[in-house]
Design a protein around this motif. Sequence first.
Motif, short mmCIF file in Angstrom:
data_model
loop_
_atom_site.label_atom_id
_atom_site.label_comp_id
_atom_site.label_asym_id
_atom_site.label_seq_id
_atom_site.Cartn_x
_atom_site.Cartn_y
_atom_site.Cartn_z
N LEU A 145 12.15 8.60 3.87
CA LEU A 145 13.26 7.68 3.65
C LEU A 145 12.78 6.23 3.75
O LEU A 145 13.14 5.39 2.91
CB LEU A 145 14.37 7.94 4.68
N ALA A 146 11.94 5.94 4.73
CA ALA A 146 11.44 4.58 4.90
C ALA A 146 10.64 4.12 3.69
O ALA A 146 10.79 2.99 3.22
CB ALA A 146 10.59 4.49 6.17
N MET A 147 9.78 5.00 3.17
CA MET A 147 8.98 4.63 2.01
C MET A 147 9.84 4.43 0.77
O MET A 147 9.58 3.56 -0.05
CB MET A 147 7.89 5.68 1.77
N VAL A 153 13.03 3.44 0.76
CA VAL A 153 13.72 2.16 0.94
C VAL A 153 12.80 1.01 0.58
O VAL A 153 13.18 0.08 -0.14
CB VAL A 153 14.21 2.02 2.40
N ALA A 154 11.57 1.07 1.08
CA ALA A 154 10.61 0.00 0.81
C ALA A 154 10.35 -0.13 -0.69
O ALA A 154 10.31 -1.23 -1.23
CB ALA A 154 9.30 0.27 1.55
N ALA A 155 10.17 1.00 -1.37
CA ALA A 155 9.91 0.97 -2.81
C ALA A 155 11.08 0.37 -3.58
O ALA A 155 10.89 -0.42 -4.52
CB ALA A 155 9.60 2.37 -3.32
N GLU A 156 12.30 0.70 -3.17
CA GLU A 156 13.47 0.19 -3.88
C GLU A 156 13.75 -1.28 -3.59
O GLU A 156 14.49 -1.93 -4.33
CB GLU A 156 14.70 1.04 -3.53
N MET A 157 13.17 -1.80 -2.52
CA MET A 157 13.38 -3.20 -2.16
C MET A 157 12.17 -4.07 -2.50
O MET A 157 12.01 -5.17 -1.97
CB MET A 157 13.69 -3.32 -0.67
N SER A 158 11.31 -3.58 -3.39
CA SER A 158 10.06 -4.28 -3.68
C SER A 158 10.27 -5.71 -4.14
O SER A 158 9.51 -6.61 -3.80
CB SER A 158 9.25 -3.50 -4.72
N ARG A 159 11.32 -5.94 -4.92
CA ARG A 159 11.54 -7.30 -5.43
C ARG A 159 11.99 -8.27 -4.35
O ARG A 159 11.89 -9.48 -4.51
CB ARG A 159 12.57 -7.26 -6.56
N VAL A 160 12.48 -7.73 -3.24
CA VAL A 160 12.93 -8.59 -2.14
C VAL A 160 11.75 -9.12 -1.33
O VAL A 160 11.85 -10.15 -0.67
CB VAL A 160 13.89 -7.81 -1.22
N ASN A 201 0.81 -1.22 0.00
CA ASN A 201 0.00 0.00 0.00
C ASN A 201 0.84 1.26 0.00
O ASN A 201 0.37 2.32 0.44
CB ASN A 201 -0.93 -0.01 1.22
N LEU A 202 2.09 1.17 -0.47
CA LEU A 202 2.93 2.35 -0.47
C LEU A 202 2.35 3.42 -1.39
O LEU A 202 2.03 3.14 -2.54
CB LEU A 202 4.35 2.01 -0.94
N PRO A 203 2.20 4.65 -0.90
CA PRO A 203 1.68 5.71 -1.78
C PRO A 203 2.71 6.11 -2.82
O PRO A 203 3.92 5.98 -2.61
CB PRO A 203 1.41 6.86 -0.79
#
Length: 770
Positions: free
Chosen positions: A49-51, A53-60, A8-10
């Motif tokens: 920053l947290a969002m 990081v989460a977006a860039e690690m989506s494939r993980v 649910n990341l905006p």
Amino acid sequence: MTRRHTGNLPAELTSFVGRRHELAETKRLLAAGRMVTLTGPGGVGKTRLAMRVAAEMSRVFPDGMWLIDLAPLTAEELLTETIGETIGCHHPDVASLSEHLLGKRLLLVLDNCEHLLNECAILAGKLLSAAPELRILATSRQSLGVQSEHLLEVPPLTVPGADETVLADAEAHYEAVRLFADRVAAVVPGFTVNEANSGAVTQLCRRLDGIPLAIELAAVRMRALSVDQILDRLNDRFQLLSKGHMVAVPRQRTLQTLVDWSHHLCSPEERTLWERLSVFSGGCDLEAVEEVCSGDGITREDVLHVLTELVDKSILRRKTQSSGMRYEMLETLRQYGWERIADPQQRTALRLRHRDWCRDLAARAEAEWFGEHQMEWLVRIRQEQANVRAALEFSLSEPGQAWAALEIAAAMWSHRLSWSSPSEGHHWLERALAQEPGPSAARAKALWVDAWLVLLQGDPLAARPLLRESRALAEQLGDEAQLAGTVHITGFAALLAGDFARAYTLLEDAVARRRALGHPGHAWVALFQLSIAAVLLGDDRSTALCQEALELSRRVNADWSVSYALWVTALDRWRRGDPGSALPMMRDALRLKLRCNDHLGIAQCLEGLAWIMADQQRDKRAAQLLGAAQMVWRSIETSLSGLGHLAGLHILCEARLRESLREEAFTAAFTYGSELTLDQAVAHALEEKPSREAGSAQPESDVASVLTRREREIAELVARGLSNKQIAETLVIAQRTAEGHVENILRKLSFTSRSQVAKAWSSRQRAGRQ
């Protein structure tokens, strides 16, 4: 099969500036450990920053990246429930949440933990112990103290030191300057940092200590002021306020200074409205602001103008939604506004106005939900959950106000989708009933509403004493409305227990009572449940009752109610030996359920379609739909065992399919259905081809069709084995830009590695040569 990334990341609405080191370090810590907490003062950019990081690690994290905003929570008991609601676990206890997370590789982003520090620490520890694949990324002003927690202090953006020579191209060297230039360019087209202004800009960023929130607020002032003018005003305010806040660390003093300064630049009316708006939690719409915040210096007619000024000054943020415009305030600014109200009596008066607005909203929703605006009410009540929670918490904390909590929580009963789960409604009613024990109509109603909620939780034993007390109190008071409610829910309990004859008698009585009282919405709910009892009882009146429920809901254009009426009417036609007409009707119900985002209703429709298709000897598809229904039941953390009136039909259907298909074929078909996504399951049930199978890669021969020209160019370089840095050098673009393009290519093609891109591109080239 590659799974589609969920969460649910905006979407990012503004460019992300800097933080290269923090991004890399946070990702490294998440890869090395189970939990990372980003710490730092308010406004430093922990959430952003947290969002990122989460977006860039989506494939993980193939099971999703889920943002849980804890700032609106006022009750620690709702922590587990809020997390569960967000990730799709509708049983709010720790055990169910742990079971839901078991085996899933996902990232929970717990944002704004500081006011629930101990509770977050305890829950995080339990979840991490129970779910080995879980990772948690938290933001807080201090560490949570969880064992093995990795901490990363988020520093301000880089700024030039006081003794450094200011360069003309400071934008390229310092993150804070780059952020300021980017945000000013958005409000002052054509603005750039150049030789003429670089000295003042870098000095401003330095004086603001590189805090992103402070820089963004200052950038907005460039609509009316020059950099030098901002500096002149900022200097005086810094000097003045630093004397009164020496106990705070410098960055906190700086942020306080800028917020104070923003407040100083507002007109008296804007300051007053800012303070009054701080009573809202989770945002509000114009109607709410007019109702709660007008008067005493701000007329109702002036509210929109003053509200617009606060939006222009970036005190408020506008959020466009299907239901209209909403206004939200950063938590730091909301807390600041609330602290400006020094008089306790003024605070209480404002909270009472806010509480009364929520009480009126709940009452209107209950009275008006059965009509053409039904969907709008469902959406609105969901949007206002944080405000309703705040009003309930105030009513239960303020002496002598628990009666209002009874009224608000009980009025929500007709909106099953209003609460995050039945247990949340039960949580509020249980507390209110304990504080307001005196005999009253509000208590009688709250008792039968609470019984309804615990029945939905699958606890009929807990419902019995509530219904007994409700009936006795209603009879004592001579309150026909609450007696009707008690009879209704007692009939509903009999229906769930499979006692269809008793359910029919009670629900028929409830329909008559509700109609005599002039309660069309409540009467329709009882009629719908009466129709189910008649269908399952095999009563000859079932067809007429189903038709009446369908006609009534269609007459008032209540789509959610129509979906249920279609479902029970299809069930009746199937039970009467007409699967041919039942099938399209059940599919129509499913289409409406999807529009309403009613997952419980979707599961019921998938079950119904399976039963109908089994009677049509379409055994394989019926078994697949049973599997799909189980997938949905599982996703909402429930099962047919809690719906006893339907469990028998499921058992009979499954037994017949196992016999006709044989065990191995049934298991294969059932497993196929259980592995579908929700969209795939609905498309399969409707026999419509989805746009593309979830998790399946783009056909190799068609990889270029979904990419832009630049992405095709970069995909070819990826296929040649070039790194992101080499791609950036080849195309003369920033490495970050190259990285973003590669991520987009992987996402569009549903690939997880660069080697898949290379393979697909090679296949495309071979196909072109043939």
